[in-house]
Write an enzyme that holds these catalytic residues in place. Structure first.
Site: not given
Ligand code: PNS
Length: 163
Positions: A17, A41, A90, A128
């Site tokens: 990251h 979560k 990745r 992570s």
């Molecule tokens: O590190 P991660 O868990 O892969 O990050 C995922 C994240 C936080 C980027 C994604 O879950 C997110 O943007 N969540 C917010 C809710 C949202 O906007 N959902 C619609 C996505 S189309």
């Protein structure tokens, strides 16, 4: 002024990251690292802990701000006046999930664009969740996270053992 959001769970932040933050902060004026506050979560670190950790490990990047957000990413982008979302890729296995998310976000707000940055090869295998698993069983996470995060992981697992 180009403002971008780099969103994620960062539970915990990894060297992969940080590599994406270092590289993307060079071509934007402000990079807002956005930690998702998702009470649904289960996370190892609280959102407050993750924000504090991110602030610590991005101290060397003057144009990086760390915030948390709740709800939709596109709404957060609107709040902070950013039209660019940055995500790291990745491997091809990340692609489908990332592509769906980028399309979903664009459907919700067509002014928000997602750009993908490929990870540096040395961080390809880092995630992570693997880091948490390795640390939980006492393995070495050296080179995968900064020393500060290693200490946070050690402390977290120690306090869990004591309970
Ligand atoms: O590190 P991660 O868990 O892969 O990050 C995922 C994240 C936080 C980027 C994604 O879950 C997110 O943007 N969540 C917010 C809710 C949202 O906007 N959902 C619609 C996505 S189309």
């Amino acid at each position: 002024m180009l403002r971008a959001v780099y969103p994620g769970s960062f539970d915990p932040v990894t060297n992969g990251h940080i590599d994406i933050m270092e590289r993307s902060s060079k071509f934007v004026n402000t990079l807002i690292v956005a930690v998702l506050d998702n009470p649904e979560k289960k996370s190892l670190f609280t959102v407050e802990e993750r924000v504090a950790q991110l602030k610590e490990v991005t101290k060397h990047l003057p144009n990086v701000e760390v915030r948390s957000f709740y709800g939709l990413l596109v709404d957060f982008c609107r709040q902070v006046d950013a039209k660019l979302v940055i995500r790291g890729l990745r491997a091809v296995t990340d692609f489908e999930y990332e592509f769906k998310m980028a399309l979903g976000n664009r459907k919700l707000n067509e002014d928000v664009e997602t750009i993908f940055i490929s990870t540096s090869t040395k961080y390809m295998f880092i995630s992570s969740s693997t880091i948490k698993e390795i640390a939980m069983f006492g393995g070495s996470v050296e080179d995968m996270v900064p020393q500060y995060i290693k200490n946070c992981l050690d402390e977290k697992f120690k306090s869990r053992e004591e309970k």
